[in-house]
Scaffold this active site. Structure first.
Site, short mmCIF file in Angstrom:
data_model
loop_
_atom_site.label_atom_id
_atom_site.label_comp_id
_atom_site.label_asym_id
_atom_site.label_seq_id
_atom_site.Cartn_x
_atom_site.Cartn_y
_atom_site.Cartn_z
N SER A 51 0.79 -1.23 0.00
CA SER A 51 0.00 0.00 0.00
C SER A 51 0.82 1.28 0.00
CB SER A 51 -0.96 0.01 1.19
OG SER A 51 -2.07 -0.83 0.93
N LYS A 54 0.10 3.77 -2.69
CA LYS A 54 -0.91 4.83 -2.57
C LYS A 54 -0.28 6.21 -2.42
CE LYS A 54 -4.58 1.83 -0.73
NZ LYS A 54 -3.97 0.54 -0.38
N SER A 109 -6.05 3.52 4.26
CA SER A 109 -5.47 2.66 3.21
C SER A 109 -6.52 1.84 2.49
CB SER A 109 -4.39 1.74 3.81
OG SER A 109 -3.53 1.27 2.81
N LYS A 216 3.42 6.58 5.00
CA LYS A 216 2.48 5.53 4.59
C LYS A 216 3.01 4.15 4.95
CE LYS A 216 -1.36 4.23 2.67
NZ LYS A 216 -1.37 3.05 3.58
#
Length: 406
Positions: A51, A54, A109, A216
């Site tokens: 993720s 992202k 997320s 993140k």
């Protein structure tokens, strides 16, 4: 034009600290202001980003979208091959503001939010993925290849610790993106009850350390634990990346990397704001080209400062006749051993006006005056000649009459 510059001072004495022991298969630590590498482990090994993908999805949404625009979820939300895992359970036809979808993307997320954003920005998923890969190349992340906007496991969806650090650095320099990833929690507006509305940041370091300000997390079975984190302390900002870490030690490993960066390196200003980097000719006058923010250099303690090269690239293609103060006339690239660290605009230090255009009258004015004079004198000359001839003729006739009468 290329200029080499080196800070003349040596860094202060170092505290004896071992290199960070990172359990992840890939790791990278970068100084945000200078762009220099402080630590790396398998920096160019292709690894799944999970993720942390992202980061790119969010950056493109902020750069190309309207945060206050309403996004309508499509029937793609029902495709369980594209939308699964962490979700906020978007249904086809549901409307959310882009700014709320970004909270779902970057804090919670949510994979369905990633797909919804991708279809809004790119019109369809393949086009958005192309945009992701193009933006990666622009940033310099040449070993990165995205296959989807969420980071779910897919063949060929890879990055490197080095590339991800470059992407994160560019993303964090966008103030809107930075505001999102430093947010701990945020409620979003939903049209239906019993749906998730409180978006909570999954970055545990953000909750543990007040100096940490993003970015993140990521996890899939194939990618294992992934983390990109930012920390700001004493005027310095570091970004760390760890990929494919087997367990929760990823957070302590990241803190160890940060500690290493702050204690073993010192940052100084190589060129302060307003420094003249180059000159340009404007209307045959030399114009100083200056930087509007400092150029930093990061030096390992007890080691001589590295030599940085400054390469000036003009942005104009033809001769300059005028400029306004503060106008960008070139860019300066900061390089270390051929590696691009930073690009800064070079601006004009003052204004120069274009030369005044003067009407060239000397070439045709005499002709105009001559024509005017001739237009006046010639008729007078002709009239005078005719009048004289008439008088002479009249005098001759008078003389002949007198002679005849005698």
């Amino acid at each position: 034009m290329m200029v080499s510059v080196t800070s003349t001072a040596f860094a202060e004495d170092a505290t004896l600290v071992k290199l960070p022991q990172v359990h992840g298969e890939g790791a990278y630590l970068i100084d945000v202001k200078s762009g220099q590498t402080l630590f790396m482990k398998n920096p160019d090994k292709p690894l799944a980003p999970a993720s942390t993908t992202k980061i790119m999805t969010g950056l493109l949404a902020i750069e190309r979208g309207n945060l206050n625009e309403t996004v309508t979820a499509s029937t793609t939300m029902l495709n369980n091959k594209l939308v699964y895992g962490t979700q906020i359970y978007l249904a086809p036809g549901e409307k959310l503001l882009l700014k709320d979808l970004l909270y779902a993307l970057l804090l919670n997320s949510a994979n369905d939010a990633a797909v919804d954003i991708a279809e809004y920005i790119g019109s369809d998923l393949p086009n958005f993925v192309d945009m992701m890969n193009q933006r990666a190349l622009e940033i310099g992340a040449t070993e990165t290849h995205f296959q989807n906007p969420s980071g779910l496991t897919e063949s060929g969806h890879v990055t490197t610790a080095h590339d991800l650090a470059l992407i994160a650095r560019v993303a964090y320099q966008n103030p809107v993106f930075a505001q999102y990833v430093r947010t701990k929690s945020q409620a979003i507006s939903r049209s239906k009850a019993d749906l998730p509305i409180q978006m909570v940041n999954e970055n545990k370091l953000l909750w543990r350390d007040s100096a940490v300000d993003g970015i993140k997390t990521g996890y899939t079975a194939a990618a294992q634990n992934c983390l990109v984190a930012s920390v700001t302390k004493d005027g310095r900002q570091l970004i760390g990346v760890i990929l494919k870490s087997p367990g929760r030690e990823i957070y302590t490993d990241m803190q160890d990397m940060f500690e290493y960066g702050f204690t073993q390196y010192k940052q100084t200003i190589l060129k302060p704001t307003g420094s003249v980097i180059s000159t340009a000719m404007v209307n045959n006058e030399p114009m100083n080209l200056i930087i509007d923010r400092p150029i930093y250099i990061t030096t390992k303690l007890n080691e001589q400062s590295p030599t940085l090269d400054l390469r000036v690239i003009p942005t104009y293609t033809s001769a300059l006749t005028s400029v306004e103060e503060g106008q960008v006339l070139a860019n300066v690239e900061v390089l270390n051993k051929g590696t691009l660290l930073n690009t800064l605009p070079l601006k004009s230090s003052r204004s120069i006006s274009a030369p005044t255009k003067q009407v060239k009258t000397h070439s045709y004015l005499p002709w105009v005056i001559g024509i005017i004079i001739m237009g006046i004198i010639l008729p007078l000359f002709i009239w005078n000649k005719r009048y004289s001839d008439f008088q002479r003729c009249k005098q001759r006739r008078f003389t002949r009459r007198r002679e005849s009468s005698n």
